[in-house]
Design a protein around this motif. Structure first.
Motif, short mmCIF file in Angstrom:
data_model
loop_
_atom_site.label_atom_id
_atom_site.label_comp_id
_atom_site.label_asym_id
_atom_site.label_seq_id
_atom_site.Cartn_x
_atom_site.Cartn_y
_atom_site.Cartn_z
N GLY A 35 0.76 -1.24 0.00
CA GLY A 35 0.00 0.00 0.00
C GLY A 35 0.80 1.29 0.00
O GLY A 35 0.21 2.37 -0.05
N ALA A 36 2.11 1.23 0.09
CA ALA A 36 2.92 2.46 0.05
C ALA A 36 2.79 3.11 -1.32
O ALA A 36 2.93 2.44 -2.33
CB ALA A 36 4.38 2.14 0.36
N ASP A 37 2.54 4.41 -1.34
CA ASP A 37 2.39 5.08 -2.62
C ASP A 37 3.23 6.36 -2.73
O ASP A 37 3.07 7.12 -3.67
CB ASP A 37 0.92 5.37 -2.93
CG ASP A 37 0.26 6.24 -1.88
OD1 ASP A 37 0.91 6.63 -0.89
OD2 ASP A 37 -0.94 6.54 -2.05
N THR A 38 4.11 6.57 -1.78
CA THR A 38 5.06 7.68 -1.86
C THR A 38 6.41 7.17 -1.35
O THR A 38 6.49 6.12 -0.69
CB THR A 38 4.64 8.88 -0.98
OG1 THR A 38 4.70 8.48 0.40
CG2 THR A 38 3.24 9.37 -1.33
N TRP A 39 7.48 7.93 -1.64
CA TRP A 39 8.79 7.54 -1.12
C TRP A 39 8.78 7.54 0.40
O TRP A 39 9.38 6.67 1.04
CB TRP A 39 9.87 8.49 -1.66
CG TRP A 39 10.01 8.43 -3.15
CD1 TRP A 39 9.78 9.45 -4.03
CD2 TRP A 39 10.40 7.31 -3.94
NE1 TRP A 39 10.00 9.02 -5.32
CE2 TRP A 39 10.38 7.70 -5.29
CE3 TRP A 39 10.76 5.99 -3.64
CZ2 TRP A 39 10.71 6.85 -6.34
CZ3 TRP A 39 11.08 5.14 -4.68
CH2 TRP A 39 11.06 5.56 -6.02
N GLY A 40 8.07 8.49 0.98
CA GLY A 40 7.95 8.53 2.44
C GLY A 40 7.29 7.29 2.99
O GLY A 40 7.73 6.72 3.99
N ASN A 41 6.19 6.86 2.33
CA ASN A 41 5.50 5.64 2.77
C ASN A 41 6.39 4.41 2.64
O ASN A 41 6.36 3.52 3.49
CB ASN A 41 4.24 5.40 1.95
CG ASN A 41 3.15 6.40 2.19
OD1 ASN A 41 2.35 6.64 1.29
ND2 ASN A 41 3.08 7.01 3.35
N ILE A 42 7.19 4.35 1.58
CA ILE A 42 8.09 3.21 1.39
C ILE A 42 9.11 3.19 2.52
O ILE A 42 9.35 2.14 3.13
CB ILE A 42 8.79 3.28 0.01
CG1 ILE A 42 7.78 3.03 -1.10
CG2 ILE A 42 9.95 2.28 -0.07
CD1 ILE A 42 8.30 3.29 -2.50
N GLY A 43 9.71 4.32 2.82
CA GLY A 43 10.67 4.39 3.91
C GLY A 43 10.06 4.02 5.25
O GLY A 43 10.64 3.25 6.03
N GLU A 44 8.87 4.54 5.54
CA GLU A 44 8.18 4.24 6.79
C GLU A 44 7.85 2.76 6.91
O GLU A 44 8.04 2.15 7.97
CB GLU A 44 6.89 5.06 6.89
CG GLU A 44 7.12 6.53 7.11
CD GLU A 44 5.84 7.35 6.96
OE1 GLU A 44 4.75 6.75 6.81
OE2 GLU A 44 5.95 8.58 6.97
N TYR A 45 7.34 2.18 5.83
CA TYR A 45 7.00 0.76 5.85
C TYR A 45 8.24 -0.08 6.14
O TYR A 45 8.21 -0.97 7.00
CB TYR A 45 6.37 0.32 4.52
CG TYR A 45 6.09 -1.16 4.49
CD1 TYR A 45 4.90 -1.65 5.00
CD2 TYR A 45 7.03 -2.07 4.00
CE1 TYR A 45 4.65 -3.03 5.03
CE2 TYR A 45 6.79 -3.42 4.02
CZ TYR A 45 5.60 -3.90 4.53
OH TYR A 45 5.36 -5.25 4.56
N CYS A 46 9.32 0.20 5.44
CA CYS A 46 10.54 -0.60 5.60
C CYS A 46 11.13 -0.42 7.00
O CYS A 46 11.64 -1.39 7.58
CB CYS A 46 11.55 -0.24 4.52
SG CYS A 46 10.99 -0.75 2.87
N GLN A 47 11.06 0.78 7.55
CA GLN A 47 11.52 1.00 8.93
C GLN A 47 10.69 0.15 9.89
O GLN A 47 11.23 -0.48 10.80
CB GLN A 47 11.41 2.48 9.32
CG GLN A 47 12.36 3.39 8.61
CD GLN A 47 13.79 3.23 9.11
OE1 GLN A 47 14.04 2.79 10.21
NE2 GLN A 47 14.74 3.59 8.26
#
Length: 80
Positions: A35-47
């Protein structure tokens, strides 16, 4: 699964290759599928999922920032 990416050329300078390109791509794809749809969401998810991701990815230099995901992946994208 990582073998799928072996043909992708890593154009980063040697000094900036602290993270394995295959691991970066796998993390980003998993985050987007979840569900990540921004670079910020990708970083947050992976963290948030770092412990789980380290079970199958080489993450000796920890998780990248959202800016690093953007800086590494964005130049690889192709517009159609």
């Amino acid at each position: 699964m990582l073998g799928v990416f072996k043909h992708i050329e890593d154009n980063r300078r040697e000094l900036s290759k602290l993270h394995d390109l295959n691991a970066i791509l796998v993390m980003a794809i998993i985050a987007v599928i979840c569900g990540a749809d921004t670079w910020g969401n990708i970083g947050e998810y992976c963290q948030a999922k770092e412990e789980w991701l380290t079970e199958f990815l080489n993450l000796e230099n920890r998780i990248l920032s959202h800016d690093a995901f953007n800086r590494i992946i964005a130049p690889m994208t192709v517009s159609i």
